[in-house]
Write a protein that holds these residues in place. Structure first.
Motif, PDB file in Angstrom:
ATOM      1  N   UNK A 252     -16.814  13.117  -3.174  1.00  0.00           N
ATOM      2  CA  UNK A 252     -16.504  14.184  -2.428  1.00  0.00           C
ATOM      3  C   UNK A 252     -16.815  15.641  -2.751  1.00  0.00           C
ATOM      4  N   UNK A 253     -16.560  15.808  -4.138  1.00  0.00           N
ATOM      5  CA  UNK A 253     -16.905  17.182  -4.768  1.00  0.00           C
ATOM      6  C   UNK A 253     -18.291  17.242  -4.935  1.00  0.00           C
ATOM      7  N   UNK A 254     -19.123  16.238  -4.902  1.00  0.00           N
ATOM      8  CA  UNK A 254     -20.502  16.364  -4.956  1.00  0.00           C
ATOM      9  C   UNK A 254     -21.136  16.547  -3.664  1.00  0.00           C
ATOM     10  N   UNK A 255     -20.458  16.554  -2.611  1.00  0.00           N
ATOM     11  CA  UNK A 255     -20.814  16.490  -1.331  1.00  0.00           C
ATOM     12  C   UNK A 255     -21.385  15.420  -0.772  1.00  0.00           C
ATOM     13  N   UNK A 256     -21.020  14.115  -1.466  1.00  0.00           N
ATOM     14  CA  UNK A 256     -21.486  12.964  -1.009  1.00  0.00           C
ATOM     15  C   UNK A 256     -20.232  12.060  -0.619  1.00  0.00           C
ATOM     16  N   UNK A 257     -19.515  12.597   0.524  1.00  0.00           N
ATOM     17  CA  UNK A 257     -18.105  11.811   0.557  1.00  0.00           C
ATOM     18  C   UNK A 257     -18.331  10.497   1.132  1.00  0.00           C
ATOM     19  N   UNK A 258     -17.816   9.348   0.696  1.00  0.00           N
ATOM     20  CA  UNK A 258     -18.133   8.107   1.151  1.00  0.00           C
ATOM     21  C   UNK A 258     -17.342   7.789   2.321  1.00  0.00           C
ATOM     22  N   UNK A 259     -17.744   6.807   3.107  1.00  0.00           N
ATOM     23  CA  UNK A 259     -17.022   6.213   3.942  1.00  0.00           C
ATOM     24  C   UNK A 259     -15.735   5.048   3.254  1.00  0.00           C
ATOM     25  N   UNK A 260     -14.745   5.482   3.576  1.00  0.00           N
ATOM     26  CA  UNK A 260     -13.633   4.980   2.620  1.00  0.00           C
ATOM     27  C   UNK A 260     -12.382   4.470   3.362  1.00  0.00           C
ATOM     28  N   UNK A 261     -12.180   3.257   3.244  1.00  0.00           N
ATOM     29  CA  UNK A 261     -11.094   2.476   3.932  1.00  0.00           C
ATOM     30  C   UNK A 261     -10.188   1.681   3.127  1.00  0.00           C
ATOM     31  N   UNK A 262      -8.913   1.962   3.312  1.00  0.00           N
ATOM     32  CA  UNK A 262      -7.929   1.141   2.483  1.00  0.00           C
ATOM     33  C   UNK A 262      -7.408   0.130   3.730  1.00  0.00           C
ATOM     34  N   UNK A 263      -7.547  -1.267   3.446  1.00  0.00           N
ATOM     35  CA  UNK A 263      -7.205  -2.194   4.362  1.00  0.00           C
ATOM     36  C   UNK A 263      -5.590  -2.541   4.045  1.00  0.00           C
ATOM     37  N   UNK A 264      -4.797  -2.253   4.801  1.00  0.00           N
ATOM     38  CA  UNK A 264      -3.436  -2.440   4.625  1.00  0.00           C
ATOM     39  C   UNK A 264      -3.002  -3.970   4.404  1.00  0.00           C
ATOM     40  N   UNK A 265      -2.234  -4.184   3.356  1.00  0.00           N
ATOM     41  CA  UNK A 265      -1.751  -5.419   3.038  1.00  0.00           C
ATOM     42  C   UNK A 265      -2.730  -6.547   2.492  1.00  0.00           C
ATOM     43  N   UNK A 266      -3.902  -6.004   2.433  1.00  0.00           N
ATOM     44  CA  UNK A 266      -4.907  -6.878   1.641  1.00  0.00           C
ATOM     45  C   UNK A 266      -4.563  -6.908   0.065  1.00  0.00           C
ATOM     46  N   UNK A 267      -4.474  -8.191  -0.354  1.00  0.00           N
ATOM     47  CA  UNK A 267      -4.603  -8.180  -2.025  1.00  0.00           C
ATOM     48  C   UNK A 267      -6.053  -8.526  -2.469  1.00  0.00           C
ATOM     49  N   UNK A 268      -6.238  -8.476  -3.737  1.00  0.00           N
ATOM     50  CA  UNK A 268      -7.652  -8.648  -4.400  1.00  0.00           C
ATOM     51  C   UNK A 268      -8.549  -9.601  -3.841  1.00  0.00           C
ATOM     52  N   UNK A 269      -8.111 -10.868  -3.936  1.00  0.00           N
ATOM     53  CA  UNK A 269      -8.893 -12.087  -3.388  1.00  0.00           C
ATOM     54  C   UNK A 269      -9.181 -12.105  -1.871  1.00  0.00           C
ATOM     55  N   UNK A 270      -7.942 -11.723  -1.167  1.00  0.00           N
ATOM     56  CA  UNK A 270      -8.413 -11.732   0.280  1.00  0.00           C
ATOM     57  C   UNK A 270      -9.380 -10.902   0.694  1.00  0.00           C
ATOM     58  N   UNK A 271      -9.750 -10.087  -0.128  1.00  0.00           N
ATOM     59  CA  UNK A 271     -10.590  -8.915   0.326  1.00  0.00           C
ATOM     60  C   UNK A 271     -12.122  -9.392   0.090  1.00  0.00           C
ATOM     61  N   UNK A 272     -12.379 -10.464  -0.544  1.00  0.00           N
ATOM     62  CA  UNK A 272     -13.673 -11.120  -0.451  1.00  0.00           C
ATOM     63  C   UNK A 272     -13.548 -12.321   0.619  1.00  0.00           C
ATOM     64  N   UNK A 273     -12.234 -13.050   0.565  1.00  0.00           N
ATOM     65  CA  UNK A 273     -12.336 -14.232   1.588  1.00  0.00           C
ATOM     66  C   UNK A 273     -12.439 -13.822   2.870  1.00  0.00           C
ATOM     67  N   UNK A 274     -12.023 -12.804   3.297  1.00  0.00           N
ATOM     68  CA  UNK A 274     -12.115 -12.331   4.735  1.00  0.00           C
ATOM     69  C   UNK A 274     -13.363 -12.107   5.264  1.00  0.00           C
ATOM     70  N   UNK A 275     -14.386 -12.165   4.367  1.00  0.00           N
ATOM     71  CA  UNK A 275     -16.049 -12.016   4.641  1.00  0.00           C
ATOM     72  C   UNK A 275     -16.453 -13.290   5.395  1.00  0.00           C
ATOM     73  N   UNK A 276     -15.522 -14.434   5.445  1.00  0.00           N
ATOM     74  CA  UNK A 276     -16.033 -15.716   6.049  1.00  0.00           C
ATOM     75  C   UNK A 276     -15.839 -15.384   7.635  1.00  0.00           C
ATOM     76  N   UNK A 277     -15.145 -14.505   8.032  1.00  0.00           N
ATOM     77  CA  UNK A 277     -15.116 -14.368   9.564  1.00  0.00           C
ATOM     78  C   UNK A 277     -15.991 -13.146   9.879  1.00  0.00           C
ATOM     79  N   UNK A 278     -16.927 -13.472  10.785  1.00  0.00           N
ATOM     80  CA  UNK A 278     -18.012 -12.375  10.964  1.00  0.00           C
ATOM     81  C   UNK A 278     -17.488 -11.143  11.713  1.00  0.00           C
TER      82      UNK A 278
END
Length: 305
Positions: A252-278
């Motif tokens: 953001x300081x560099x003028x390149x602010x990313x699209x950034x989302x915090x997914x409520x309630x998600x732990x580390x492993x489910x963050x990749x497992x959820x990619x099973x559902x399109x």
């Protein structure tokens, strides 16, 4: 839980991934896989017959225009993981109009992270040079990774020297999708040695602080860095939450602010497992980010090296 146990693939996770892989063939038929492609010449000294390979997943029907391309890099604590466990990601992306490339790379203790990054860069360079043969657009090439793979995906987008060493005049990566990324700032993390067990990371990262910085994406991003799409679990490890936020702030300081989302309630492993559902939120945002279904990716429009 405070211990930075990123990307250790426990037996339960491997079991779940294998179950997903067993089901995904019936669920994602509108794709075609070309498996086990060597992205390093098989005659080259040091060629690893298992780790220097990738799989390509392409939509079964050729489109009127070439499809955007996503190179997916698996996690696994820099010492485990295999592309075969993530075939469901390749098929889900192909089903939604993206050519996906799922890669292997060498792991610790056989090599350290700089060699892993070089492997990933070689896989991306191969993709850039050959993906048109599979219906993909080399001008719309994005990296994606979960955990350790997320850190490597970010490094590929930010460190242009990785590709110059491969003989490319410019970095071909047009953006990066980070799913609960680890390793964004290992220089800061390993200097602190805050948690019990942190010494294990000296195996993949070595003992030289200069080496920690050399593979940390935090120190490569500039005002010319391509766009980032970042997802962080609301209940992930504290180290991932804090380093991802620090990474967001620097972009953001560099003028390149990313699209950034915090997914409520998600732990580390489910963050990749959820990619099973399109239809999950990561795919929804990813498709817009890479411009699936369009002639030019919105995220990449106007970006130049």
């Amino acid at each position: 839980m405070t211990l930075f146990r990123v990307l250790i693939l426990p037996a339960l996770l491997v079991f779940v991934l294998l179950a997903l892989v067993a089901n995904e063939y019936a669920e994602a038929q509108p794709s075609r896989r070309t498996a086990g492609i060597a992205y390093v010449p098989t005659t080259e000294a040091g060629f690893d017959t298992e780790r220097h390979r990738l799989d390509v997943y392409a939509p079964r029907k050729r489109g009127a225009a070439a499809y955007p391309v996503v190179v997916f890099i698996h996690g696994g604590n820099w010492n485990s993981g295999n592309k075969s466990l993530y075939s469901f990601i390749g098929r889900r992306l192909a089903k939604q109009g993206v050519v996906a490339v799922v890669i292997n790379y060498r792991l610790a203790p056989n090599v350290q992270v700089p060699a892993m990054a070089d492997d990933c860069a070689r896989a991306v360079a191969w993709t850039y040079q050959h993906i048109a043969e599979y219906g993909g657009d080399p001008q719309r090439l994005f990296t994606m990774g979960h955990s350790a793979g997320g850190g490597l995906a970010a490094l590929l987008a930010a460190d242009n020297q990785l590709f110059m060493r491969q003989g490319l005049a410019a970095n071909p990566v047009r953006g990066a999708i980070l799913d609960d990324p680890a390793g964004l700032d290992m220089y800061d993390y390993l200097k602190k040695m805050k948690y019990d067990g942190d010494a294990q990371y000296l195996v993949p990262f070595g003992k030289d602080p200069a080496g920690w910085k050399a593979v940390s994406p935090m120190y490569y991003v500039t005002a010319a860095t391509p766009p980032f799409l970042v997802f962080v679990g609301g209940k992930t490890y504290p180290s991932i939450s804090s380093s991802s936020e620090k990474f967001r702030q620097k972009l953001t300081q560099l003028g390149r602010e990313p699209q950034f989302s915090v997914l409520a309630g998600k732990k580390h492993v489910p963050m990749v497992l959820q990619l099973y559902w399109k239809d999950n939120v990561i795919y929804q945002e990813l498709l817009k980010f890479v411009g699936a279904g369009t002639a030019v990716a919105p995220a990449a429009t106007g970006f130049r090296r």
